[in-house]
Design a protein around this motif. Structure first.
Motif, PDB file in Angstrom:
ATOM      1  N   GLN A   1     -18.085 -31.732 133.435  1.00  0.00           N
ATOM      2  CA  GLN A   1     -17.365 -32.938 133.853  1.00  0.00           C
ATOM      3  C   GLN A   1     -17.755 -34.130 132.982  1.00  0.00           C
ATOM      4  O   GLN A   1     -16.950 -35.024 132.726  1.00  0.00           O
ATOM      5  CB  GLN A   1     -17.676 -33.271 135.305  1.00  0.00           C
ATOM      6  CG  GLN A   1     -16.968 -32.410 136.334  1.00  0.00           C
ATOM      7  CD  GLN A   1     -17.296 -32.874 137.735  1.00  0.00           C
ATOM      8  OE1 GLN A   1     -17.505 -34.074 137.977  1.00  0.00           O
ATOM      9  NE2 GLN A   1     -17.348 -31.941 138.679  1.00  0.00           N
ATOM     10  N   TYR A   2     -19.014 -34.128 132.521  1.00  0.00           N
ATOM     11  CA  TYR A   2     -19.539 -35.280 131.784  1.00  0.00           C
ATOM     12  C   TYR A   2     -19.886 -34.973 130.327  1.00  0.00           C
ATOM     13  O   TYR A   2     -19.871 -35.880 129.485  1.00  0.00           O
ATOM     14  CB  TYR A   2     -20.783 -35.821 132.500  1.00  0.00           C
ATOM     15  CG  TYR A   2     -20.469 -36.314 133.890  1.00  0.00           C
ATOM     16  CD1 TYR A   2     -19.918 -37.582 134.085  1.00  0.00           C
ATOM     17  CD2 TYR A   2     -20.664 -35.501 134.996  1.00  0.00           C
ATOM     18  CE1 TYR A   2     -19.594 -38.025 135.353  1.00  0.00           C
ATOM     19  CE2 TYR A   2     -20.342 -35.932 136.273  1.00  0.00           C
ATOM     20  CZ  TYR A   2     -19.803 -37.207 136.445  1.00  0.00           C
ATOM     21  OH  TYR A   2     -19.468 -37.645 137.710  1.00  0.00           O
TER      22      TYR A   2
ATOM     23  N   SER B   1     -19.988 -28.792 136.789  1.00  0.00           N
ATOM     24  CA  SER B   1     -20.472 -30.163 136.983  1.00  0.00           C
ATOM     25  C   SER B   1     -20.985 -30.746 135.673  1.00  0.00           C
ATOM     26  O   SER B   1     -20.789 -31.927 135.386  1.00  0.00           O
ATOM     27  CB  SER B   1     -21.588 -30.184 138.030  1.00  0.00           C
ATOM     28  OG  SER B   1     -21.093 -29.817 139.301  1.00  0.00           O
TER      29      SER B   1
ATOM     30  N   ARG C   1     -17.584 -36.952 128.339  1.00  0.00           N
ATOM     31  CA  ARG C   1     -16.194 -36.890 128.796  1.00  0.00           C
ATOM     32  C   ARG C   1     -15.812 -38.148 129.576  1.00  0.00           C
ATOM     33  O   ARG C   1     -14.739 -38.688 129.443  1.00  0.00           O
ATOM     34  CB  ARG C   1     -15.991 -35.663 129.700  1.00  0.00           C
ATOM     35  CG  ARG C   1     -16.008 -34.336 128.951  1.00  0.00           C
ATOM     36  CD  ARG C   1     -15.582 -33.221 129.882  1.00  0.00           C
ATOM     37  NE  ARG C   1     -15.706 -31.912 129.258  1.00  0.00           N
ATOM     38  CZ  ARG C   1     -14.815 -31.381 128.439  1.00  0.00           C
ATOM     39  NH1 ARG C   1     -13.748 -32.058 128.108  1.00  0.00           N
ATOM     40  NH2 ARG C   1     -15.014 -30.170 127.934  1.00  0.00           N
TER      41      ARG C   1
ATOM     42  N   SER D   1     -22.529 -39.963 141.191  1.00  0.00           N
ATOM     43  CA  SER D   1     -22.252 -39.454 139.854  1.00  0.00           C
ATOM     44  C   SER D   1     -23.363 -39.835 138.883  1.00  0.00           C
ATOM     45  O   SER D   1     -23.759 -39.044 138.025  1.00  0.00           O
ATOM     46  CB  SER D   1     -20.911 -39.998 139.347  1.00  0.00           C
ATOM     47  OG  SER D   1     -19.851 -39.571 140.170  1.00  0.00           O
TER      48      SER D   1
END
Length: 210
Positions: A61-62, A58, A12, A20
């Motif tokens: 998110q990626y 979480s 993403r 991060s």
């Protein structure tokens, strides 16, 4: 959230801060552990989040789905292996046939070192192998091999050289996969790699113009 077979596999977003980056690294490490322990059939984003000790939000998110995590693991493996092999093949100070020998040894050893995760990633390939990102990553590695083969076989016509390239790549991939399914000693790796190298050298010699 449901993972769809044809869902996008690109991450993403890319981590920009150290925190991060550490989160993504933790997710990927957890994914490797889940994959090695559970196999691809039981691999889920929920299990990855639990193993990483983070929320499922979480992870999302990626990575939009489990296919994107698996593709990231596979693309990282392709990149690392490709860089290792290109370091060998691109060493102009070493004779080409010696580079070929070193590449074969390094590849077989790498297959054995990462056998458990590689097998699981092979099982997961249907989830991402037809995606543009996967095809692009594979094409980059094949181009590096093709560049080396042009140097190795300068007097062989392009069509025949392409066949030789495909034969070597396909044989290494298939044989390396099969060989690494059983735990191997360093001596076994050495013996097998030398035998494969001898086979390649004899084949390549047969292609040289009379």
């Amino acid at each position: 959230m449901t993972d769809h077979e044809n869902a996008p596999i690109s991450s993403r977003r890319k981590p920009k801060q150290a925190r991060s980056t550490e989160l993504v690294a933790a997710i990927l490490e957890a994914a490797i552990q889940v994959l090695a322990k559970e196999g691809v059939r039981r691999f889920t984003t929920t299990r990855v989040a639990e193993r990483a000790g983070v929320s499922i939000g979480s992870v999302y998110q990626y990575f939009p789905n489990k296919a994107s995590i698996l593709f990231r693991l596979q693309s990282d493996e392709w990149r690392e292996t490709g860089a290792m092999l290109w370091d060998i093949l691109g060493d102009a100070a070493t004779p080409p046939l010696e580079r070929l020998r070193r590449m074969v040894h390094a590849f077989i050893q790498s297959e054995c070192d990462e056998a458990a995760v590689r097998r699981a990633l092979d099982d997961a390939a249907p989830l991402y192998r037809d995606a543009p990102e996967a095809k692009a990553a594979k094409a980059e590695g094949e181009e590096n091999i093709a560049l080396f083969m042009r140097e190795l076989l300068p007097s062989v016509d392009e069509a025949e050289r392409a066949v030789a390239t495909d034969m070597i790549v396909t044989t290494m991939s298939a044989v390396g996969k099969q060989f690494s399914e059983t735990p191997r000693t360093a001596e076994e790796v050495e013996t097998y790699a030398e035998a494969m190298n001898a086979m390649f050298r004899a084949y390549l010699k047969s292609l040289e113009p009379a």
